[in-house]
Design a protein around this motif. Structure first.
Motif, PDB file in Angstrom:
ATOM      1  N   TYR A   1     -57.230 -20.974 -97.050  1.00  0.00           N
ATOM      2  CA  TYR A   1     -56.055 -20.183 -97.408  1.00  0.00           C
ATOM      3  C   TYR A   1     -55.074 -20.120 -96.243  1.00  0.00           C
ATOM      4  O   TYR A   1     -53.860 -20.256 -96.437  1.00  0.00           O
ATOM      5  CB  TYR A   1     -56.451 -18.766 -97.831  1.00  0.00           C
ATOM      6  N   SER A   2     -55.592 -19.928 -95.028  1.00  0.00           N
ATOM      7  CA  SER A   2     -54.705 -19.867 -93.861  1.00  0.00           C
ATOM      8  C   SER A   2     -53.983 -21.193 -93.638  1.00  0.00           C
ATOM      9  O   SER A   2     -52.790 -21.207 -93.308  1.00  0.00           O
ATOM     10  CB  SER A   2     -55.510 -19.502 -92.611  1.00  0.00           C
ATOM     11  N   LEU A   3     -54.700 -22.304 -93.832  1.00  0.00           N
ATOM     12  CA  LEU A   3     -54.058 -23.618 -93.693  1.00  0.00           C
ATOM     13  C   LEU A   3     -52.999 -23.836 -94.771  1.00  0.00           C
ATOM     14  O   LEU A   3     -51.910 -24.352 -94.487  1.00  0.00           O
ATOM     15  CB  LEU A   3     -55.104 -24.726 -93.738  1.00  0.00           C
TER      16      LEU A   3
ATOM     17  N   SER B   1     -48.094 -18.126-100.349  1.00  0.00           N
ATOM     18  CA  SER B   1     -48.477 -16.797 -99.906  1.00  0.00           C
ATOM     19  C   SER B   1     -48.539 -15.851-101.097  1.00  0.00           C
ATOM     20  O   SER B   1     -47.791 -16.006-102.071  1.00  0.00           O
ATOM     21  CB  SER B   1     -47.477 -16.275 -98.877  1.00  0.00           C
TER      22      SER B   1
ATOM     23  N   ARG C   1     -51.316 -21.542 -96.347  1.00  0.00           N
ATOM     24  CA  ARG C   1     -50.188 -20.657 -96.046  1.00  0.00           C
ATOM     25  C   ARG C   1     -49.341 -21.215 -94.912  1.00  0.00           C
ATOM     26  O   ARG C   1     -48.111 -21.156 -94.951  1.00  0.00           O
ATOM     27  CB  ARG C   1     -50.717 -19.274 -95.678  1.00  0.00           C
ATOM     28  N   GLN C   2     -49.984 -21.787 -93.911  1.00  0.00           N
ATOM     29  CA  GLN C   2     -49.271 -22.306 -92.752  1.00  0.00           C
ATOM     30  C   GLN C   2     -48.450 -23.549 -93.087  1.00  0.00           C
ATOM     31  O   GLN C   2     -47.294 -23.662 -92.689  1.00  0.00           O
ATOM     32  CB  GLN C   2     -50.275 -22.627 -91.633  1.00  0.00           C
ATOM     33  N   PHE C   3     -49.062 -24.493 -93.811  1.00  0.00           N
ATOM     34  CA  PHE C   3     -48.416 -25.783 -94.013  1.00  0.00           C
ATOM     35  C   PHE C   3     -47.573 -25.882 -95.282  1.00  0.00           C
ATOM     36  O   PHE C   3     -46.674 -26.699 -95.368  1.00  0.00           O
ATOM     37  CB  PHE C   3     -49.454 -26.901 -93.989  1.00  0.00           C
ATOM     38  N   SER C   4     -47.873 -25.071 -96.292  1.00  0.00           N
ATOM     39  CA  SER C   4     -47.099 -25.193 -97.528  1.00  0.00           C
ATOM     40  C   SER C   4     -46.230 -23.978 -97.808  1.00  0.00           C
ATOM     41  O   SER C   4     -45.434 -23.999 -98.735  1.00  0.00           O
ATOM     42  CB  SER C   4     -48.038 -25.433 -98.710  1.00  0.00           C
ATOM     43  N   GLY C   5     -46.420 -22.928 -97.068  1.00  0.00           N
ATOM     44  CA  GLY C   5     -45.620 -21.730 -97.298  1.00  0.00           C
ATOM     45  C   GLY C   5     -46.149 -20.895 -98.452  1.00  0.00           C
ATOM     46  O   GLY C   5     -45.542 -19.910 -98.852  1.00  0.00           O
TER      47      GLY C   5
ATOM     48  N   GLU D   1     -47.386 -10.001 -98.270  1.00  0.00           N
ATOM     49  CA  GLU D   1     -48.004  -9.355 -97.108  1.00  0.00           C
ATOM     50  C   GLU D   1     -49.020  -8.288 -97.507  1.00  0.00           C
ATOM     51  O   GLU D   1     -50.128  -8.240 -96.972  1.00  0.00           O
ATOM     52  CB  GLU D   1     -46.904  -8.736 -96.239  1.00  0.00           C
TER      53      GLU D   1
ATOM     54  N   GLU E   1     -52.152  -9.874 -99.222  1.00  0.00           N
ATOM     55  CA  GLU E   1     -52.982 -10.557 -98.229  1.00  0.00           C
ATOM     56  C   GLU E   1     -53.793  -9.565 -97.410  1.00  0.00           C
ATOM     57  O   GLU E   1     -54.961  -9.809 -97.114  1.00  0.00           O
ATOM     58  CB  GLU E   1     -52.126 -11.398 -97.299  1.00  0.00           C
TER      59      GLU E   1
END
Length: 76
Positions: free
Chosen positions: A22-24, A32, A26-30, A35, A38
């Motif tokens: 999930y973190s990857l 989410s 969120r980081q690479f594809s945006g 807030e 999460e």
């Protein structure tokens, strides 16, 4: 049916893999959930992992107690 300690390990590993993936994502594809969502999701995952850890310790203590009781049994 009694849950085995190996299944608890698999569940905790799955939680860890989910958090990493999930973190990857969120980081690479945006991607989410937002807030607030999460925060709740990670809180639930954290407390679930802690609960599984505590249950695993209880099972380990029960197994040790059973083993000790069986060792102290007089031979028949």
């Amino acid at each position: 049916m009694k849950i085995k300690r190996s299944w608890l390990l698999i569940i905790v590993a799955g939680i860890g893999v989910f958090i990493i993936l999930y973190s990857l994502a969120r980081q690479f594809s945006g991607f989410s959930f937002g807030e607030q969502a999460e925060k709740y999701m990670f809180d639930i995952l954290t407390f679930t992992a802690l609960g599984i850890f505590l249950y695993n310790r209880k099972l380990a203590a029960d197994e040790a107690r059973e083993k000790k009781a069986e060792e102290q049994k007089p031979p028949v």
